[in-house]
Design a protein around this motif. Structure first.
Motif, PDB file in Angstrom:
ATOM      1  N   TRP A 256       1.069  -0.993  -0.023  1.00 20.80           N
ATOM      2  CA  TRP A 256       0.019   0.008  -0.101  1.00 20.80           C
ATOM      3  C   TRP A 256       0.775   1.121   0.300  1.00 20.80           C
ATOM      4  N   GLY A 270      -1.951   0.570   4.709  1.00 17.92           N
ATOM      5  CA  GLY A 270      -3.367   0.392   4.129  1.00 17.92           C
ATOM      6  C   GLY A 270      -4.644   1.004   5.062  1.00 17.92           C
ATOM      7  N   GLN A 275      -8.121  -2.804   2.791  1.00 16.68           N
ATOM      8  CA  GLN A 275      -6.560  -2.956   2.719  1.00 16.68           C
ATOM      9  C   GLN A 275      -6.064  -3.466   3.748  1.00 16.68           C
TER      10      GLN A 275
END
Length: 311
Positions: A256, A270, A275
């Motif tokens: 991420w 995230g 995520q």
């Protein structure tokens, strides 16, 4: 080196050409497939569940040593930690065989200062866009930069760590040798004690030592190469960092990468729904146990301000 301003402004929004996707397959996917292909051939002939469990355990220890220790703590100071935990994180990160902690941190801080510009030690855009330029750039960003004779100044980028006696001690080359031996010796010891034979020790050393290092190296290098080449831009940044979902879990949340460059000191990378960020979860656990504090968790206002409108 081609700076982002030299890249056509519409390049980021254009579909990724098949030729560039082919490069990604060659640099990242093929090595993983080669390792996976070796598993069924080796199963029962030098590989068993004991080796798999040891390899996964070593991957998590050394992987978190890099992501939570080397990266989020030592490089970006996303949280404060007790001295004993700092030492353990430095050792665990060193067992990834990515070099002593201060050297790693110096390179990464330099990367953030000059991300995808002149001075970035491992930008895949170093040689410009297009198939030829990106082929050279991906090779450089993925592994080629490690062989450069140029060295990042530790005094310029890491004065705080050089003043930290335990961390400075662990960053000496001679001190790093036992860490390397521990990285390969620990899985061998575990395998030997568990399996009760030299063969068990050797297979555990191979899969939990050499293969584990190989996989973790390629995952870490993919953050430098793949996550600056293509993916999804969900937060406004001044470089080419992107989020790559299929790398997120195996990289323990590091893929991420777009949010990380938008807010480098944030302890969680995230931040959007779905995520998954295992490294942030481990930091949360450490905080609950009282081992870390002053954790820089995402701020809703900062996240919203940096968010790129959907579509």
């Amino acid at each position: 080196m081609a700076s982002p301003s030299a890249v056509p402004p519409d390049l980021a929004a254009a579909p990724v050409p098949w030729s560039e996707r082919l490069l990604i397959v060659l640099f990242v996917v093929v090595p993983f497939l080669a390792v996976l292909a070796a598993v069924p051939f080796a199963w029962g002939w030098g590989l068993g569940w004991r080796d798999v469990i040891i390899a996964v355990a070593m991957y998590l220890v050394t992987g978190f040593g890099v992501t939570v220790g080397y990266h989020r703590h030592f490089t970006h100071r996303s949280f404060q930690a007790r001295t004993w935990l700092r030492v353990l994180m430095a050792v665990a990160g060193g067992m990834s065989l990515q070099g002593p902690v201060i050297r790693w941190v110096a390179d990464h801080r330099r990367h953030h200062k000059y991300a995808d510009k002149e001075g970035d030690p491992h930008s895949p855009w170093r040689f410009g866009p297009g198939f030829a330029g990106l082929a050279r750039g991906l090779s450089h960003a993925h592994v080629g930069w490690l062989f450069s004779p140029e060295r990042t100044s530790r005094r310029r980028f890491c004065p705080d760590l050089l003043a930290d006696r335990p961390i400075r001690f662990l960053s000496h080359n001679l001190t790093y040798v036992p860490v390397v031996l521990l990285s390969l010796g620990l899985p061998a010891l575990a395998g030997g004690l568990w399996g009760g034979s030299w063969q068990a020790a050797l297979t555990a050393c191979f899969w939990g030592g050499l293969v584990r290092v190989f996989v973790l190296h390629h995952v870490t290098w993919s953050i430098n190469s793949i996550c600056h080449t293509f993916g999804k831009e969900e937060f406004a940044v001044r470089d080419r960092s992107r989020n790559v979902r299929w790398l997120a879990l195996v990289s323990l949340g590091e893929a991420w990468h777009n949010l990380h460059h938008a807010d480098p000191t944030c302890a969680r990378h995230g931040v959007l729904r779905g995520q998954i960020d295992p490294s942030a979860r481990l930091i949360w656990l450490f905080e609950r146990l009282g081992w870390v504090w002053e954790v820089r968790w995402p701020d809703a206002g900062r996240v919203a301000a940096r968010r790129v409108p959907a579509g």
